[in-house]
Design an enzyme around this catalytic site. Structure first.
Site, short mmCIF file in Angstrom:
data_model
loop_
_atom_site.label_atom_id
_atom_site.label_comp_id
_atom_site.label_asym_id
_atom_site.label_seq_id
_atom_site.Cartn_x
_atom_site.Cartn_y
_atom_site.Cartn_z
N SER A 171 52.65 -19.20 43.90
CA SER A 171 51.71 -20.14 44.53
C SER A 171 52.24 -21.56 44.40
CB SER A 171 50.32 -20.00 43.88
OG SER A 171 49.36 -20.73 44.60
N ASN A 172 51.39 -22.56 44.57
CA ASN A 172 51.80 -23.96 44.40
C ASN A 172 50.65 -24.76 43.79
OD1 ASN A 172 50.12 -25.05 46.62
ND2 ASN A 172 51.45 -23.75 47.86
#
Ligand code: CTP
Length: 408
Positions: A215-216
């Site tokens: 993810s980020n």
């Protein structure tokens, strides 16, 4: 709470009516939120309300005199002046008794007299014991008030005062009422009234195995601010959200997604009806090529995860756009900012692109502020905005969206 945008509240006069219920302790916080957002708040209390919270509390929070009686010394025509000056009227809490008097057009105290004398939009926020709320008489009063053009917020379901257990009757939280007052204060002829706006927000997650993901750091704050501002401006808003680090805003309908593929499908579906799409999300560009069905164990050896590219949502949903829809994208860049953003504006067929410099202090993921540059199709000059709160950036973006809608 994030700093509210000042746009609809600054220097607007709000008549805040308080009738006699225990929930009036929460109205003090509402008065503070409104004042902090720049509104001039005229508090009008019924006699019963003053038994719960002292007028001095509201005077201190608003910096303005509090009004309590029709016949206060020298202020016999207060109701006319207050009612005329108000850009919006909100009564919180509206007790069962207050609703009954308002529904029958009585004007036997300052607050009910103001209701009859105002031409401003009125929001009533009922709060009472759950059985009083459920009573046929109260239901009939609520229906009548709606018929007369008043807006009513439904009470929340939750713990009630006086050990009365829980049920519908609780006054909604001050932040919720504050957001509704913002919508009330917007121009009812504004270009977003009646429009359908779709906003994406947050990161997406791509599973590696049942317990891990790629993810980020996107928090969703920028997209949530845009969704909140669009709703306040009268739009009907769908927020398509990956896992958010901030609460979803009041009034919008939320579609929760996990992966970029899910977000892509949700956007495609929503586009069929959308007048505006704002892609503020940071979808993961890659996903693990193989998702393990069992948790991966340590092997004592280095391990590589093979990634494959996700679809670009903006590109792959181009054919799902309605004709004339306004499409806004974001670009997060570290180098050759303007050139890269211009390339994305064309490649993704956007009307507007919001450029973030990933190296800029106080901008980008996880922070409350943003410094962005706007590039609009057909206008060669980039518009560099100063460092603003994300709600303020949201307002500028929506001003540009409204300009585009007006031109179509
Ligand atoms: N976006 C998208 N689908 C993706 C990735 C991004 O629709 N799979 C959208 C974002 O929501 C944003 C815009 O495309 O509005 C630009 O995102 P950005 O990450 O800056 O650019 P990318 O197109 O992913 O290009 P690159 O990572 O190569 O800079």
């Amino acid at each position: 709470m994030t700093e509210p945008s000042l746009r609809p509240y600054a220097n607007r006069r709000v008549l805040l009516g308080v009738s006699g219920g225990i929930a009036s302790y929460k109205t003090a916080w509402l008065a503070r939120l409104l004042s902090k957002a720049g509104a001039e708040v005229d508090v009008v209390m019924t006699r019963a309300a003053t038994e719960f919270v002292g007028p001095v509390t509201f005077e201190a929070l608003t910096g303005r005199p509090v009004h309590t009686g029709l016949f206060d010394a020298g202020r016999a025509l207060d109701h006319i002046h207050l009612a005329r000056a108000a850009a919006a009227v909100v009564v919180a809490p509206a007790t069962a008794d207050f609703m009954a008097r308002a529904a029958t057009g009585q004007a036997d105290d300052l607050l009910t007299a103001c209701l009859l004398a105002t031409e401003a939009p009125v929001l009533l926020v009922p709060a009472m014991n759950d059985r009083m709320w459920a009573h046929a008489q109260t239901r009939a009063n609520a229906a009548r008030l709606r018929e007369l053009g008043y807006r009513l917020l439904d009470p929340d379901d939750g713990v009630l005062a006086a050990g009365e257990g829980s049920g519908p009757g609780r006054m909604p939280e001050p932040e919720t009422i504050f957001a509704h007052v913002g919508r009330l204060l917007e121009d009812s002829a504004a270009p977003l009234v009646g429009r359908r706006v779709v906003v994406t927000a947050g990161p997406t997650r791509e599973a590696i195995d049942p317990v891990r993901f790629v993810s980020n750091h996107s928090s969703g704050r920028m997209g949530v601010s845009i969704a909140a501002a669009a709703w306040r401006r009268g739009a009907s808003v769908t927020l398509i959200a990956g896992p958010l680090a901030v609460p979803a805003p009041v009034g919008v309908s939320v579609v929760r997604v996990e992966s970029t593929e899910e977000m892509c499908q949700a956007v495609e579906q929503a586009l069929a009806e959308a007048d505006v799409l704002v892609m503020a999300a940071a979808p993961a560009d890659y996903r693990p090529a193989n998702v393990a069905t069992s948790k991966l164990k340590k092997t004592g050896q280095p391990r590589a995860i093979e990634l494959e590219e996700n679809a670009d949502i903006l590109r792959s949903t181009r054919s799902a756009r309605r004709e004339g829809a306004v499409i806004v994208g974001f670009a997060l860049e570290t180098d050759d900012l303007i050139e890269n953003a211009k390339r994305k504006l064309d490649a993704k067929a956007l009307d507007l692109i919001v450029l973030n410099d990933a190296k800029e202090q106080g901008a980008g993921f996880g922070v409350e502020t943003n410094r962005v540059t706007l590039l609009t199709r057909g206008s060669p000059e980039p518009e560099r905005l100063p460092l603003l709160s994300k709600p303020q950036v949201a307002d500028v973006i929506l001003d540009r969206v409204e300009d585009r809608l007006r031109g179509r």
